[in-house]
Design an enzyme around this catalytic site. Structure first.
Site, PDB file in Angstrom:
ATOM      1  N   LYS A  33     -61.465-118.406 -36.482  1.00 28.59           N
ATOM      2  CA  LYS A  33     -61.434-117.969 -35.090  1.00 28.59           C
ATOM      3  C   LYS A  33     -61.997-116.562 -34.908  1.00 28.59           C
ATOM      4  O   LYS A  33     -62.630-116.287 -33.893  1.00 28.59           O
ATOM      5  CB  LYS A  33     -60.047-118.111 -34.462  1.00 28.59           C
ATOM      6  CG  LYS A  33     -58.885-117.481 -35.201  1.00 28.59           C
ATOM      7  CD  LYS A  33     -57.567-117.926 -34.556  1.00 28.59           C
ATOM      8  CE  LYS A  33     -56.345-117.274 -35.191  1.00 28.59           C
ATOM      9  NZ  LYS A  33     -56.151-117.686 -36.615  1.00 28.59           N
ATOM     10  N   ASN A  55     -56.408-111.631 -30.610  1.00 29.78           N
ATOM     11  CA  ASN A  55     -55.914-111.580 -31.988  1.00 29.78           C
ATOM     12  C   ASN A  55     -56.897-110.907 -32.945  1.00 29.78           C
ATOM     13  O   ASN A  55     -56.519-110.457 -34.026  1.00 29.78           O
ATOM     14  CB  ASN A  55     -55.597-113.013 -32.455  1.00 29.78           C
ATOM     15  CG  ASN A  55     -54.858-113.067 -33.767  1.00 29.78           C
ATOM     16  OD1 ASN A  55     -53.716-112.621 -33.851  1.00 29.78           O
ATOM     17  ND2 ASN A  55     -55.494-113.587 -34.802  1.00 29.78           N
ATOM     18  N   HIS A 109     -48.490-120.781 -41.075  1.00 27.28           N
ATOM     19  CA  HIS A 109     -47.401-120.203 -40.284  1.00 27.28           C
ATOM     20  C   HIS A 109     -46.231-121.180 -40.108  1.00 27.28           C
ATOM     21  O   HIS A 109     -45.552-121.164 -39.084  1.00 27.28           O
ATOM     22  CB  HIS A 109     -47.903-119.782 -38.900  1.00 27.28           C
ATOM     23  CG  HIS A 109     -48.971-118.724 -38.945  1.00 27.28           C
ATOM     24  ND1 HIS A 109     -48.807-117.522 -39.622  1.00 27.28           N
ATOM     25  CD2 HIS A 109     -50.214-118.685 -38.399  1.00 27.28           C
ATOM     26  CE1 HIS A 109     -49.917-116.799 -39.478  1.00 27.28           C
ATOM     27  NE2 HIS A 109     -50.774-117.475 -38.765  1.00 27.28           N
TER      28      HIS A 109
HETATM   29  N1  UMA Z   1     -41.066-105.700 -35.066  1.00 27.42           N
HETATM   30  C1  UMA Z   1     -39.786-105.424 -34.639  1.00 27.42           C
HETATM   31  N2  UMA Z   1     -38.814-106.364 -34.869  1.00 27.42           N
HETATM   32  C2  UMA Z   1     -39.068-107.535 -35.471  1.00 27.42           C
HETATM   33  C3  UMA Z   1     -40.390-107.817 -35.898  1.00 27.42           C
HETATM   34  C4  UMA Z   1     -41.370-106.871 -35.672  1.00 27.42           C
HETATM   35  O1  UMA Z   1     -39.507-104.390 -34.075  1.00 27.42           O
HETATM   36  O2  UMA Z   1     -38.160-108.359 -35.627  1.00 27.42           O
HETATM   37  C5  UMA Z   1     -42.115-104.698 -34.841  1.00 27.42           C
HETATM   38  C6  UMA Z   1     -42.732-104.157 -36.117  1.00 27.42           C
HETATM   39  O3  UMA Z   1     -41.993-103.100 -36.666  1.00 27.42           O
HETATM   40  C7  UMA Z   1     -44.109-103.691 -35.653  1.00 27.42           C
HETATM   41  C8  UMA Z   1     -44.366-104.573 -34.455  1.00 27.42           C
HETATM   42  O4  UMA Z   1     -43.177-105.266 -34.115  1.00 27.42           O
HETATM   43  O5  UMA Z   1     -44.150-102.333 -35.252  1.00 27.42           O
HETATM   44  C9  UMA Z   1     -45.448-105.558 -34.899  1.00 27.42           C
HETATM   45  O6  UMA Z   1     -45.857-106.347 -33.883  1.00 27.42           O
HETATM   46  P1  UMA Z   1     -46.817-107.587 -34.214  1.00 27.42           P
HETATM   47  O7  UMA Z   1     -46.452-108.198 -35.512  1.00 27.42           O
HETATM   48  O8  UMA Z   1     -46.835-108.480 -33.044  1.00 27.42           O
HETATM   49  O9  UMA Z   1     -48.229-106.867 -34.499  1.00 27.42           O
HETATM   50  P2  UMA Z   1     -49.308-106.160 -33.574  1.00 27.42           P
HETATM   51  O10 UMA Z   1     -49.674-104.882 -34.233  1.00 27.42           O
HETATM   52  O11 UMA Z   1     -48.934-106.127 -32.149  1.00 27.42           O
HETATM   53  O12 UMA Z   1     -50.552-107.139 -33.841  1.00 27.42           O
HETATM   54  C10 UMA Z   1     -50.644-108.354 -33.106  1.00 27.42           C
HETATM   55  C11 UMA Z   1     -51.107-109.465 -34.034  1.00 27.42           C
HETATM   56  N3  UMA Z   1     -50.161-109.619 -35.140  1.00 27.42           N
HETATM   57  C12 UMA Z   1     -49.493-110.770 -35.340  1.00 27.42           C
HETATM   58  O13 UMA Z   1     -49.670-111.750 -34.676  1.00 27.42           O
HETATM   59  C13 UMA Z   1     -48.547-110.794 -36.496  1.00 27.42           C
HETATM   60  C14 UMA Z   1     -52.485-109.130 -34.585  1.00 27.42           C
HETATM   61  O14 UMA Z   1     -52.955-110.269 -35.286  1.00 27.42           O
HETATM   62  C15 UMA Z   1     -53.437-108.868 -33.439  1.00 27.42           C
HETATM   63  O15 UMA Z   1     -54.692-108.455 -33.942  1.00 27.42           O
HETATM   64  C16 UMA Z   1     -52.875-107.798 -32.518  1.00 27.42           C
HETATM   65  O16 UMA Z   1     -51.575-108.193 -32.059  1.00 27.42           O
HETATM   66  C17 UMA Z   1     -53.749-107.580 -31.270  1.00 27.42           C
HETATM   67  O17 UMA Z   1     -53.755-108.696 -30.451  1.00 27.42           O
HETATM   68  C18 UMA Z   1     -52.964-110.163 -36.741  1.00 27.42           C
HETATM   69  C19 UMA Z   1     -52.461-111.445 -37.384  1.00 27.42           C
HETATM   70  O18 UMA Z   1     -52.119-111.435 -38.544  1.00 27.42           O
HETATM   71  C20 UMA Z   1     -54.398-109.938 -37.201  1.00 27.42           C
HETATM   72  N4  UMA Z   1     -52.437-112.571 -36.646  1.00 27.42           N
HETATM   73  C21 UMA Z   1     -52.033-113.844 -37.194  1.00 27.42           C
HETATM   74  C22 UMA Z   1     -53.229-114.608 -37.744  1.00 27.42           C
HETATM   75  O19 UMA Z   1     -54.375-114.275 -37.402  1.00 27.42           O
HETATM   76  O20 UMA Z   1     -53.009-115.574 -38.522  1.00 27.42           O
HETATM   77  C23 UMA Z   1     -51.398-114.674 -36.080  1.00 27.42           C
END
Ligand code: UMA
Length: 441
Positions: free
Chosen positions: A136, A159, A206
């Protein structure tokens, strides 16, 4: 003030943002998505309260910037009270709907949306959305590159690492959003309505989050939820699960010749599928096939996806850190005719590595495994007769791989696992690998 009702939220753009003024909105998670969402909401005049388990020091300057804007922060530990009395909850994609942070708000019937939904509602531009287990990011980047050949402004986001909420206030209604969407983001959409929705492929990934393949597929299918027969759905006919979603769309047929396969620079049959999907998305905008052909032949791929790093003494080193699941790593293995020394491992997310071992047989001459579930991958590969070395660091793994490789071989980092046991994210892992490879004498 009463909780937000459906009637308040059908509007997009300025009208939607105005409906949020004075509302109490909880933002859960302060990664990239939460930061962008909190900033947007506060600017729109909402009363924002945001939480993250990390401390303020760990969250860094961007979170401190929110404090200066007047956002209330609950940080350093779990804060389920963040949603108390909220009119709306905005979730980061990494936080599942069954999280203890979210369950109380759901029980109270407080509307819950994700940052993708918020960002999309806050802008008015037409959206091309691309999902799939693998490919993607490449397809989204390529679609964005193809659209550079037409007149409308283009925003590539989602994403891929650029939250829509971060651009909602500045990206105009005349533009086109090309948005990579994940199953995590789709779980919390509601009105999200892409004019073009593409599903590239769906293979198990996932499962620790979604619970089952069926639930994961359901999340992916939500990309079509609000499409009508006036919109466009793009499906991969060669992927059983993606093709099976045809029944959840409104389709008709169309054939267009673009360019011979030899003009595609990217390696691997899976990238042909990505090119086809990006082409279909771009054609919807009315762009000329000749312009699409130019865009395709120029496109060199994106970092961390089978990215060529270096030729050292006849050994080619590739960074495929984005290979975060078994299907993705199998596709990377299938992209090479050379013998491969594979570096794999990390957090296995409950995956079964048998299929990886089957694909590796005859292709991988040696494997080096790292990380939390490296042992599991190593056992599966060893059962397939592949010599395996375990390493405690990526640096050690690279040295072991280098020793195992002969001129003409490929050293491939394609972990089939998430990175969070050893790195901040897959980009960090790939950057470290690239740096180590470039530093090899
Ligand atoms: N957090 C809490 N409590 C919890 C869990 C997490 O407070 O129980 C906090 C963490 O401490 C952290 C924050 O939440 O500070 C993390 O948020 P997040 O995991 O949603 O990450 P973001 O930085 O907002 O990044 C997200 C996407 N991450 C995920 O989906 C895990 C990023 O995709 C994306 O680029 C970004 O938003 C912008 O849209 C990454 C990913 O790995 C690349 N995606 C997966 C994939 O592609 O397979 C779905």
């Amino acid at each position: 003030m009463s909780p937000l009702k459906d009637a308040d939220v059908v509007a997009r753009g300025r009208a939607y943002l105005e409906s949020l003024a004075g509302r109490r909105v909880a933002v859960v998670g302060l990664g990239k998505s939460g930061l962008a969402a909190a900033r947007l909401l506060q600017t729109a005049g909402a009363r924002v309260i945001a939480s993250d388990q990390k401390t303020l020091a760990a969250l860094g300057a961007d979170a401190r910037g929110l404090l200066a804007l007047g956002v209330t922060l609950l940080v350093g530990g779990s804060h389920p009270e963040v949603t108390q009395g909220a009119d709306l909850v905005v979730l980061s994609p990494g936080i599942p709907l069954d999280s203890p942070l979210v369950v109380p708000a759901r029980a109270e019937g407080i509307p819950i949306i994700g940052e993708l939904e918020l960002g999309w509602r806050a802008m008015e531009a037409d959206t091309i959305a691309i999902t799939g287990t693998n490919g993607k990011t490449t397809t989204t980047a390529l679609t964005g590159a193809l659209l550079a050949e037409q007149a409308r402004p283009v925003l590539v986001g989602g994403n891929i690492g650029v939250p829509l909420a971060a651009h909602a206030l500045t990206f105009g209604a005349d533009g086109l959003v090309v948005c990579e969407v994940s199953s995590f983001q789709l779980e919390t959409t509601e009105a999200f309505h892409p004019r073009v929705a593409a599903v590239l492929n769906v293979t198990p990934d996932h499962l620790d989050r979604h619970g089952s393949f069926a639930a994961y597929l359901d999340a992916k299918a939500r990309i079509f939820l609000n499409q009508t027969s006036a919109d466009c759905a793009v499906l991969n006919a060669d992927d059983e699960a993606a093709a099976g979603l045809a029944g959840r769309t409104k389709l008709n047929g169309h054939v267009e010749r673009i360019c011979p396969l030899g003009e595609v620079f990217l390696r691997g049959a899976h990238n042909v599928e990505n090119v086809l999907a990006a082409t279909a998305c771009a054609l919807w905008t009315g762009i000329a096939p000749e312009a699409i052909r130019r865009g395709i032949t120029r496109f060199r791929g994106v970092p961390h996806r089978i990215e060529f790093v270096r030729d050292l003494k006849g050994v080619h080193y590739y960074n495929d850190s984005k290979g975060t699941n078994v299907a993705s790593t199998i596709k990377a293995l299938e992209s090479f005719s050379e013998r491969i020394v594979l570096i794999a491992g990390g957090i296995g997310k409950g995956q079964d590595f048998t299929a990886l071992a089957d694909a590796a047989r005859g292709r991988v001459l040696h494997a080096v495994v790292i990380g939390q579930d490296g042992g599991k991958i190593g056992s599966a590969l060893a059962r397939a007769g592949i010599p395996v070395t375990e390493s405690v660091s990526l640096e050690g793994a690279l040295h072991a791989a280098r020793n195992a490789a002969r001129p003409g071989d490929v050293v491939l980092l394609s972990p089939a696992c998430a990175s969070f046991d050893m790195f901040d994210n897959f980009e960090h892992r790939g950057d470290v690998f690239r740096g180590l490879v470039q530093g090899l004498a």
